[in-house]
Design a protein around this motif. Structure first.
Motif, PDB file in Angstrom:
ATOM      1  N   THR A 158       0.839  -1.201   0.000  1.00 45.95           N
ATOM      2  CA  THR A 158       0.000   0.000   0.000  1.00 45.95           C
ATOM      3  C   THR A 158       0.872   1.249   0.000  1.00 45.95           C
ATOM      4  N   THR A 159       1.921   1.238   0.826  1.00 45.29           N
ATOM      5  CA  THR A 159       2.865   2.358   0.844  1.00 45.29           C
ATOM      6  C   THR A 159       3.590   2.477  -0.487  1.00 45.29           C
ATOM      7  N   PHE A 160       3.950   1.339  -1.079  1.00 46.10           N
ATOM      8  CA  PHE A 160       4.614   1.366  -2.385  1.00 46.10           C
ATOM      9  C   PHE A 160       3.748   2.076  -3.420  1.00 46.10           C
ATOM     10  N   VAL A 161       2.463   1.730  -3.469  1.00 53.20           N
ATOM     11  CA  VAL A 161       1.554   2.342  -4.447  1.00 53.20           C
ATOM     12  C   VAL A 161       1.345   3.823  -4.125  1.00 53.20           C
ATOM     13  N   TYR A 162       1.138   4.137  -2.843  1.00 53.82           N
ATOM     14  CA  TYR A 162       0.903   5.522  -2.442  1.00 53.82           C
ATOM     15  C   TYR A 162       2.115   6.403  -2.748  1.00 53.82           C
ATOM     16  N   THR A 163       3.316   5.907  -2.447  1.00 51.91           N
ATOM     17  CA  THR A 163       4.513   6.713  -2.716  1.00 51.91           C
ATOM     18  C   THR A 163       4.834   6.779  -4.205  1.00 51.91           C
ATOM     19  N   GLN A 164       4.392   5.783  -4.959  1.00 53.83           N
ATOM     20  CA  GLN A 164       4.466   5.899  -6.430  1.00 53.83           C
ATOM     21  C   GLN A 164       3.619   7.082  -6.887  1.00 53.83           C
ATOM     22  N   VAL A 185      -8.364  15.624  -6.880  1.00 50.95           N
ATOM     23  CA  VAL A 185      -8.260  16.168  -8.231  1.00 50.95           C
ATOM     24  C   VAL A 185      -7.356  15.225  -9.014  1.00 50.95           C
ATOM     25  N   ASN A 186      -7.865  14.663 -10.109  1.00 54.70           N
ATOM     26  CA  ASN A 186      -7.069  13.682 -10.844  1.00 54.70           C
ATOM     27  C   ASN A 186      -6.191  14.341 -11.916  1.00 54.70           C
ATOM     28  N   ALA A 187      -5.516  13.516 -12.698  1.00 54.30           N
ATOM     29  CA  ALA A 187      -4.560  14.032 -13.690  1.00 54.30           C
ATOM     30  C   ALA A 187      -5.214  14.869 -14.770  1.00 54.30           C
ATOM     31  N   SER A 188      -6.534  14.688 -14.976  1.00 53.51           N
ATOM     32  CA  SER A 188      -7.270  15.489 -15.959  1.00 53.51           C
ATOM     33  C   SER A 188      -7.864  16.751 -15.348  1.00 53.51           C
ATOM     34  N   GLY A 189      -7.597  17.001 -14.072  1.00 52.07           N
ATOM     35  CA  GLY A 189      -8.117  18.190 -13.399  1.00 52.07           C
ATOM     36  C   GLY A 189      -9.545  18.039 -12.928  1.00 52.07           C
ATOM     37  N   VAL A 190     -10.074  16.824 -12.930  1.00 51.32           N
ATOM     38  CA  VAL A 190     -11.453  16.559 -12.516  1.00 51.32           C
ATOM     39  C   VAL A 190     -11.466  16.120 -11.055  1.00 51.32           C
ATOM     40  N   LYS A 216     -16.859   3.027 -10.115  1.00 52.06           N
ATOM     41  CA  LYS A 216     -16.718   3.579 -11.466  1.00 52.06           C
ATOM     42  C   LYS A 216     -15.372   4.283 -11.655  1.00 52.06           C
ATOM     43  N   THR A 217     -14.969   5.080 -10.651  1.00 56.14           N
ATOM     44  CA  THR A 217     -13.691   5.792 -10.790  1.00 56.14           C
ATOM     45  C   THR A 217     -12.511   4.834 -10.645  1.00 56.14           C
ATOM     46  N   PHE A 218     -12.674   3.769  -9.823  1.00 57.57           N
ATOM     47  CA  PHE A 218     -11.607   2.768  -9.701  1.00 57.57           C
ATOM     48  C   PHE A 218     -11.415   2.041 -11.028  1.00 57.57           C
ATOM     49  N   GLN A 219     -12.545   1.698 -11.659  1.00 54.75           N
ATOM     50  CA  GLN A 219     -12.475   0.989 -12.934  1.00 54.75           C
ATOM     51  C   GLN A 219     -11.824   1.864 -13.995  1.00 54.75           C
ATOM     52  N   ALA A 220     -12.149   3.152 -13.963  1.00 56.33           N
ATOM     53  CA  ALA A 220     -11.532   4.079 -14.914  1.00 56.33           C
ATOM     54  C   ALA A 220     -10.036   4.220 -14.649  1.00 56.33           C
ATOM     55  N   GLY A 221      -9.648   4.108 -13.374  1.00 57.31           N
ATOM     56  CA  GLY A 221      -8.223   4.181 -13.021  1.00 57.31           C
ATOM     57  C   GLY A 221      -7.433   3.005 -13.554  1.00 57.31           C
ATOM     58  N   ASN A 222      -8.065   1.810 -13.538  1.00 62.10           N
ATOM     59  CA  ASN A 222      -7.538   0.620 -14.219  1.00 62.10           C
ATOM     60  C   ASN A 222      -6.139   0.209 -13.767  1.00 62.10           C
ATOM     61  N   GLY A 223      -5.808   0.488 -12.506  1.00 62.19           N
ATOM     62  CA  GLY A 223      -4.512   0.066 -11.990  1.00 62.19           C
ATOM     63  C   GLY A 223      -3.342   0.895 -12.462  1.00 62.19           C
ATOM     64  N   ILE A 224      -3.616   2.015 -13.117  1.00 59.46           N
ATOM     65  CA  ILE A 224      -2.559   2.901 -13.630  1.00 59.46           C
ATOM     66  C   ILE A 224      -2.474   4.128 -12.724  1.00 59.46           C
ATOM     67  N   ILE A 225      -1.307   4.339 -12.114  1.00 57.29           N
ATOM     68  CA  ILE A 225      -1.121   5.477 -11.217  1.00 57.29           C
ATOM     69  C   ILE A 225      -1.312   6.784 -11.982  1.00 57.29           C
ATOM     70  N   ILE A 238      -5.326   6.747  -7.684  1.00 62.95           N
ATOM     71  CA  ILE A 238      -4.477   5.801  -6.947  1.00 62.95           C
ATOM     72  C   ILE A 238      -5.141   4.421  -6.942  1.00 62.95           C
ATOM     73  N   THR A 239      -4.959   3.676  -8.006  1.00 60.09           N
ATOM     74  CA  THR A 239      -5.482   2.313  -8.091  1.00 60.09           C
ATOM     75  C   THR A 239      -4.336   1.354  -8.387  1.00 60.09           C
ATOM     76  N   SER A 240      -4.552   0.089  -8.020  1.00 57.88           N
ATOM     77  CA  SER A 240      -3.483  -0.880  -8.213  1.00 57.88           C
ATOM     78  C   SER A 240      -4.034  -2.294  -8.274  1.00 57.88           C
ATOM     79  N   LEU A 241      -3.422  -3.119  -9.116  1.00 56.72           N
ATOM     80  CA  LEU A 241      -3.670  -4.552  -9.049  1.00 56.72           C
ATOM     81  C   LEU A 241      -2.964  -5.112  -7.824  1.00 56.72           C
ATOM     82  N   THR A 242      -3.494  -6.200  -7.278  1.00 55.19           N
ATOM     83  CA  THR A 242      -2.801  -6.910  -6.207  1.00 55.19           C
ATOM     84  C   THR A 242      -2.527  -8.327  -6.691  1.00 55.19           C
TER      85      THR A 242
END
Length: 334
Positions: free
Chosen positions: A171-177, A240-245, A252-261, A271-275
């Motif tokens: 979790t820290t790895f993903v958050y600090t990424q 606020v995400n990378a698109s300024g939204v 829905k927002t997790f699915q849109a994140g798709n595991g890509i920081i 902040i989503t991640s595969l485990t």
């Protein structure tokens, strides 16, 4: 009479031996049906739910210990457990070196939580502001940079207490990424890993420990997997995400994140991640390895609704099929 007496004794002894032998076999089978795993706290809620349902259907116990990704990786390398869960995927070189197979199970998210009384609106933060808070550059909730993101909220003059994971953590790895992706200062001064030297704040062991600490300390802020938000009834921020939204954490927002920081999709949670699961190709206990694969194959086929109930995102059918046909076949089970 003596002959009949001895015949009866011999018959009774045979019954006792037969009973004891049956109990021995039963005990051996029962022991063989307990599979040990350990690692990430991030997926613990869904693994626990899957395990409960799986035991009802198969009588196989999945004994999963939520100890953090770092500790889990150490145990799987030492072969003291059958499988490990980690939110930090290992590189192909690391997998080859230790003779491990890696496959994903679900997609989850990290949510920012806080403890403030008297606010009638949900707090909004962005990545650069979060990084400044964790770097110790923003130390009070009444800071102008927080107020600018929340013009309709009157913040108290209250020190901010940052809370982080004290254990080695995916979790820290993903958050600090994430913090490294939004702040050059964070990237160069602190970086990203399962365990980093946070400049200030207090630590909590596991997602459970961070959640408990947030509930106890007024003015605190921290990061946890979303299932722990619901379980502990914590208050969470919008981001606020990378698109300024400005987005809320939800399926829905997790699915849109798709595991890509910091995904640039318009409605993506940033902040989503595969485990992942780690298991040895050549294990000391092939029978338990086989049972482990059966469990996760069952979860792929039957666990999607349970995952969604806890706001994890199931893998696509295409991904599951690829894992079952390629990764599972690498594990020797006989």
């Amino acid at each position: 009479l003596y002959t009949m007496y001895y015949i009866e004794r011999i018959t009774n002894m045979k019954k006792v031996i037969t009973t004891l032998f049956g109990l021995f076999l039963f005990g051996t089978n029962t022991q063989a049906q307990t599979i040990s795993g350990a690692g990430a706290t991030f997926p613990y809620p869904i693994y626990s739910k899957w395990a409960d349902e799986y035991k009802k259907q198969t009588n196989v116990t999945i004994n999963y210990q939520s100890i953090g990704s770092g500790a889990g990786i150490k145990q799987i390398k030492a072969q003291t457990i059958v499988f490990c869960a980690t939110d930090m995927s290992l590189t192909p070189e690391e997998l080859e070196k230790d003779g491990l197979v890696q496959f994903p199970t679900v997609l989850g998210s990290i949510t920012i939580v806080y403890n403030l009384d008297g606010l009638d609106k949900q707090v909004v933060l962005d990545g650069p502001t979060l990084a400044k808070i964790y770097l110790g550059e923003i130390t009070n909730w009444s800071d102008k940079r927080i107020e600018t993101l929340n013009p309709n909220i009157k913040f108290p003059d209250l020190p901010i207490m940052t809370v982080y994971r004290s254990d080695g953590s995916g979790t820290t790895f993903v958050y600090t990424q994430y913090l490294s992706s939004v702040s050059e200062d964070w990237k160069t001064k602190i970086g990203s890993n399962t365990s980093v030297k946070f400049p200030l704040g207090v630590g909590g062991k596991g997602n459970e420990g961070v959640a408990a600490t947030i509930k106890q300390i007024k003015g605190s802020i921290g990061y946890v997997e979303y299932a722990y938000v619901k379980q502990n009834k914590l208050t969470f921020t919008k981001l606020v995400n990378a698109s300024g939204v400005v987005v809320e954490p939800n399926a829905k927002t997790f699915q849109a994140g798709n595991g890509i920081i910091n995904n640039t999709e318009r409605n993506a949670w940033p902040i989503t991640s595969l485990t992942y699961i780690l298991i040895h190709k050549n294990t000391k206990d092939p029978k338990s390895a086989n049972e482990t694969l059966k469990f996760f194959e069952w979860a792929y086929k039957n666990g999607d609704n349970m995952a969604l109930e806890l706001d994890y995102i199931p893998l696509s059918t295409e991904t599951k099929t690829k894992v079952l046909t390629t990764e599972f076949s690498k594990v020797k089970v006989n």
